[in-house]
Enzyme design. Structure first.
Site, mmCIF file in Angstrom:
data_model
loop_
_atom_site.group_PDB
_atom_site.id
_atom_site.type_symbol
_atom_site.label_atom_id
_atom_site.label_comp_id
_atom_site.label_asym_id
_atom_site.label_seq_id
_atom_site.Cartn_x
_atom_site.Cartn_y
_atom_site.Cartn_z
ATOM 1 N N HIS A 282 0.853 -1.192 0.000
ATOM 2 C CA HIS A 282 0.000 0.000 0.000
ATOM 3 C C HIS A 282 0.885 1.237 0.000
ATOM 4 O O HIS A 282 2.107 1.142 0.024
ATOM 5 C CB HIS A 282 -1.005 -0.024 1.155
ATOM 6 C CG HIS A 282 -0.405 -0.071 2.519
ATOM 7 N ND1 HIS A 282 0.390 0.929 3.032
ATOM 8 C CD2 HIS A 282 -0.479 -1.018 3.498
ATOM 9 C CE1 HIS A 282 0.763 0.626 4.262
ATOM 10 N NE2 HIS A 282 0.271 -0.567 4.559
ATOM 11 N N HIS B 249 3.988 1.688 2.247
ATOM 12 C CA HIS B 249 5.246 1.028 1.854
ATOM 13 C C HIS B 249 5.946 1.828 0.759
ATOM 14 O O HIS B 249 7.161 1.990 0.767
ATOM 15 C CB HIS B 249 4.977 -0.400 1.364
ATOM 16 C CG HIS B 249 4.266 -1.244 2.372
ATOM 17 N ND1 HIS B 249 2.979 -1.677 2.183
ATOM 18 C CD2 HIS B 249 4.640 -1.678 3.595
ATOM 19 C CE1 HIS B 249 2.593 -2.374 3.259
ATOM 20 N NE2 HIS B 249 3.586 -2.388 4.124
ATOM 21 N N CYS C 160 0.735 -10.350 19.685
ATOM 22 C CA CYS C 160 -0.087 -9.763 18.620
ATOM 23 C C CYS C 160 0.523 -10.167 17.293
ATOM 24 O O CYS C 160 1.660 -9.809 16.984
ATOM 25 C CB CYS C 160 -0.137 -8.237 18.736
ATOM 26 S SG CYS C 160 -0.907 -7.498 17.266
ATOM 27 N N CYS D 25 1.456 -7.242 14.956
ATOM 28 C CA CYS D 25 2.757 -6.629 15.276
ATOM 29 C C CYS D 25 3.888 -7.641 15.196
ATOM 30 O O CYS D 25 5.057 -7.242 15.173
ATOM 31 C CB CYS D 25 2.749 -6.047 16.688
ATOM 32 S SG CYS D 25 1.633 -4.664 16.933
ATOM 33 N N CYS E 93 -4.720 -4.914 21.174
ATOM 34 C CA CYS E 93 -3.573 -4.187 20.640
ATOM 35 C C CYS E 93 -4.093 -2.873 20.064
ATOM 36 O O CYS E 93 -4.968 -2.886 19.194
ATOM 37 C CB CYS E 93 -2.885 -5.000 19.540
ATOM 38 S SG CYS E 93 -1.780 -3.975 18.530
ATOM 39 N N HIS F 252 -3.576 -2.662 16.067
ATOM 40 C CA HIS F 252 -4.352 -3.529 15.168
ATOM 41 C C HIS F 252 -5.801 -3.723 15.603
ATOM 42 O O HIS F 252 -6.591 -4.325 14.890
ATOM 43 C CB HIS F 252 -3.641 -4.873 14.999
ATOM 44 C CG HIS F 252 -2.345 -4.742 14.269
ATOM 45 N ND1 HIS F 252 -1.143 -4.561 14.911
ATOM 46 C CD2 HIS F 252 -2.069 -4.693 12.948
ATOM 47 C CE1 HIS F 252 -0.181 -4.429 14.013
ATOM 48 N NE2 HIS F 252 -0.708 -4.494 12.819
ATOM 49 N N LYS G 145 -3.867 5.208 10.723
ATOM 50 C CA LYS G 145 -2.731 4.682 9.998
ATOM 51 C C LYS G 145 -3.245 3.836 8.833
ATOM 52 O O LYS G 145 -4.197 3.088 8.990
ATOM 53 C CB LYS G 145 -1.887 3.806 10.925
ATOM 54 C CG LYS G 145 -0.614 3.343 10.263
ATOM 55 C CD LYS G 145 0.083 2.274 11.084
ATOM 56 C CE LYS G 145 1.182 1.650 10.251
ATOM 57 N NZ LYS G 145 1.581 0.334 10.700
ATOM 58 N N LYS H 193 -2.669 -2.703 6.275
ATOM 59 C CA LYS H 193 -3.273 -3.862 5.652
ATOM 60 C C LYS H 193 -4.379 -4.418 6.514
ATOM 61 O O LYS H 193 -5.463 -4.726 6.057
ATOM 62 C CB LYS H 193 -2.198 -4.939 5.440
ATOM 63 C CG LYS H 193 -1.210 -4.564 4.367
ATOM 64 C CD LYS H 193 -0.028 -5.525 4.289
ATOM 65 C CE LYS H 193 1.042 -5.190 5.289
ATOM 66 N NZ LYS H 193 2.389 -5.611 4.851
HETATM 67 O O1 ME8 Z 1 7.166 -4.092 9.917
HETATM 68 N N1 ME8 Z 1 2.941 5.349 6.873
HETATM 69 O O2 ME8 Z 1 6.828 -4.860 7.775
HETATM 70 P P1 ME8 Z 1 5.539 -4.028 7.315
HETATM 71 C C1 ME8 Z 1 4.254 5.358 6.681
HETATM 72 N N2 ME8 Z 1 8.502 -6.829 8.176
HETATM 73 N N3 ME8 Z 1 4.991 4.257 6.502
HETATM 74 C C2 ME8 Z 1 4.357 3.088 6.508
HETATM 75 C C3 ME8 Z 1 2.979 2.994 6.689
HETATM 76 C C4 ME8 Z 1 2.246 4.196 6.884
HETATM 77 N N4 ME8 Z 1 0.941 4.232 7.056
HETATM 78 N N5 ME8 Z 1 2.642 1.696 6.646
HETATM 79 C C5 ME8 Z 1 3.773 1.002 6.429
HETATM 80 C C6 ME8 Z 1 7.428 -4.846 9.002
HETATM 81 N N6 ME8 Z 1 4.819 1.836 6.334
HETATM 82 C C7 ME8 Z 1 8.589 -5.791 9.123
HETATM 83 C C8 ME8 Z 1 9.865 -4.989 8.967
HETATM 84 S S1 ME8 Z 1 12.533 -4.776 8.854
HETATM 85 C C9 ME8 Z 1 13.839 -5.710 9.350
HETATM 86 C C10 ME8 Z 1 11.123 -5.793 9.117
HETATM 87 C C11 ME8 Z 1 6.196 1.453 6.084
HETATM 88 O O3 ME8 Z 1 5.098 -4.656 6.045
HETATM 89 C C12 ME8 Z 1 7.109 1.929 7.201
HETATM 90 O O4 ME8 Z 1 8.431 1.947 6.724
HETATM 91 O O5 ME8 Z 1 4.568 -3.939 8.423
HETATM 92 C C13 ME8 Z 1 6.940 0.830 8.213
HETATM 93 O O6 ME8 Z 1 7.980 0.826 9.170
HETATM 94 C C14 ME8 Z 1 6.964 -0.391 7.326
HETATM 95 O O7 ME8 Z 1 6.278 0.033 6.133
HETATM 96 C C15 ME8 Z 1 6.283 -1.599 7.950
HETATM 97 O O8 ME8 Z 1 6.133 -2.588 6.959
#
Ligand code: ME8
Length: 508
Positions: free
Chosen positions: A17, A20, A125, A128, A142, A145, A294, A297
């Site tokens: 989304h 990302h 969770c 998370c 949580c 979520h 926020k 997904k």
């Molecule tokens: O946390 N606003 O993956 P994830 C801004 N796999 N940035 C956002 C966002 C939003 N609303 N939503 C997502 C994970 N992001 C782990 C990470 S790293 C070793 C492992 C971005 O798919 C932002 O960078 O939940 C956030 O930290 C990341 O996507 C979380 O992606």
């Protein structure tokens, strides 16, 4: 300078989304900018596969986790591709090279005496992928979520994080810019100062993941596996070459505030234990909000970045994402704002500036531009501080402030056209030289702006340079300086950079 920049590796439990896209765009702007400056750059992004929530989605679809991941990974590879991101590698945590590196990494923690076995019981969770303390829950749920976590009781392997409190505090005290912005540094430091609890680095009863080398009945906890990607990728991204010595620890991690603790606390401790240097710097940005929540997904209020690119193009989405919200802060995203910026800033401020400039060179000078830089030019004064100002802001990850600084010059050039009124000068043969100097300055100013914007607008910037009769790929940062436009002819009126979009709500 060596400049290694990373995004988090995203969970593949759903498709990407706009949140990302947000981090990937920011990282790409920094990577491209540093390449313009001649730095030795490596840019990494990719996906995190060994999560319980991934295994769960796979099961719902009647697939093995790996099979599921293999199917959905195409949508994740398309994210950087469609955004025109220049990542040097795309990591999957199911890569063999990653898995063997993780096993070696965990073994190092074990050999350092930082791992022990214990029973853990707590609220987990899955959204998370983390245990929650009672204090973190709101009405038993949580708060991120809005789901009830699961009670998990298992015999796991633990990492002695508590033993690293002193070393982490010393690190933070010695390197005041270890985490940026400063308020995030303070947040991480107070979390450490408040006392650290050991955490489980393994999971029992889950087949999906990297086996613990000394206990194959367990797999690595997703975070103990995922964080290591930043270092593992360097070991196998280029077959036969270990990029580790070249790019570690020159790494800058970009991440959202949701995963601050894992990155700013757990990760440096794990690295210290395993005998690696800690990262150069971490930048923690805020959330993009949609209707004040926020984008997530699991919450279902998702904006598909690929749909937005279909309608507005990658450059407009990159521009909006860098500009709409001050990078580092939380802020609201809306399609209206994207459309507004497309029309007002990209099409009018920048697009019309190029159209007018090329049209006037074509019409008043027969497309011929003589080299006429001058010492007392107001365009010189306008563009001279730009290179240093933009670089200084980007060195602080201020991608919003840097593009605003460039836009001041764009607006300044538009005012210059109005105040010089070349159409008046053209009526008076005795003012020919003034006309030539004015249009030279204008073309040179637009060239400077195009190079300064190349990291933000990688499709548009070469088009501007070509329309001005220059070389589209001459974007080295020292070109952000006055008076480098050479004499040329054959300049013709440029095609509009940003045509009108008739169905602006198609993606909404
Ligand atoms: O946390 N606003 O993956 P994830 C801004 N796999 N940035 C956002 C966002 C939003 N609303 N939503 C997502 C994970 N992001 C782990 C990470 S790293 C070793 C492992 C971005 O798919 C932002 O960078 O939940 C956030 O930290 C990341 O996507 C979380 O992606």
């Amino acid at each position: 300078m060596r400049y290694y920049v990373t995004t988090p590796i995203y969970y593949v439990n759903a498709t990407p989304h706009i949140g990302h896209a947000y981090t990937t765009i920011a990282a790409d702007i920094l990577a491209r900018h540093h390449r313009q400056r001649g730095d030795d750059v490596f840019f990494l992004t990719g996906v995190d596969e060994h999560a319980s929530k991934v295994a769960r989605v796979a099961e719902e679809q009647g697939l093995e986790p790996k099979e599921y991941a293999d199917r959905i990974v195409g949508a994740w590879r398309a994210l950087p591709e469609r955004l025109n991101a220049t990542n040097d590698f795309f990591i999957r945590t199911s890569d063999e090279g990653h898995k063997s590196f993780v096993q070696d990494f965990l073994q190092r923690l074990y050999d350092a005496g930082d791992v022990y076995q214990d029973v853990y019981a707590g609220w987990y969770c899955v959204g998370c992928e983390a245990f929650k303390t009672e204090a973190e829950l709101v009405d038993g749920k949580c708060p991120i979520h809005e789901t009830t976590p699961e009670w998990i009781e298992e015999k796991n392997w633990f990492f002695r994080l508590s033993a690293y409190q002193g070393r982490l505090l010393a690190l933070y005290d010695e390197r005041r810019d270890f985490v940026l912005p400063a308020f995030r540094y303070n947040e991480a430091r107070s979390f450490i100062a408040g006392g650290l609890q050991d955490f489980s680095i393994s999971r029992a009863g889950q087949p999906w993941g990297v086996p613990i080398p000394w206990d194959e009945s367990q797999v690595a906890y997703v975070w103990a596996d995922a964080l290591v990607n930043y270092r593992s990728a360097l070991s196998y991204a280029r077959p036969g070459e270990d990029l580790g010595p070249r790019f570690w620890p020159a790494v800058r991690h970009l991440l959202g505030k949701d995963i601050l603790r894992f990155h700013c606390v757990y990760w440096p401790a794990l690295l210290l234990s395993a005998g690696y240097e800690v990262p150069q710097q971490l930048f923690v940005h805020g959330y993009l909000l949609l209707d004040d929540r926020k984008i997530s997904k699991s919450l279902g209020n998702v904006l598909d970045p690929l749909d937005l690119i279909d309608v507005y193009g990658a450059d407009a989405v990159r521009f909006w994402s860098a500009r709409a919200v001050s990078f580092g802060q939380d802020g609201s995203a809306s399609i209206d704002d994207l459309r507004e910026r497309y029309e007002r800033e990209l099409a009018n401020d920048l697009g019309n500036l190029l159209s007018r400039t090329t049209a006037m060179i074509s019409r008043y000078l027969d497309g011929r531009l003589a080299a006429r830089p001058s010492d007392d030019s107001s365009v010189r004064a306008l563009v001279e501080p730009l290179a240093a100002d933009v670089a200084k802001r980007l060195d602080r990850y201020d991608i919003t402030g840097a593009v605003e600084r460039i836009w001041e010059v764009v607006r300044g050039l538009n005012r210059y056209v109005e105040s010089q009124a070349p159409w008046q000068l053209a009526k008076d043969e005795s003012r020919r030289e003034e006309l030539e100097r004015t249009l030279y300055d204008l073309a040179d100013g637009v060239r400077v702006v195009a190079i300064a914007l190349a990291a933000y607008l990688p499709e548009t910037s070469p088009r501007i340079l070509a329309a001005l009769g220059g070389s589209p790929d001459e974007i080295a940062w020292d070109g952000v300086a006055y008076g480098l436009t050479l004499a040329r002819d054959g300049v013709v009126p440029a095609e509009p950079l940003y045509p009108r979009i008739d169905a602006p709500t198609a993606a909404a």
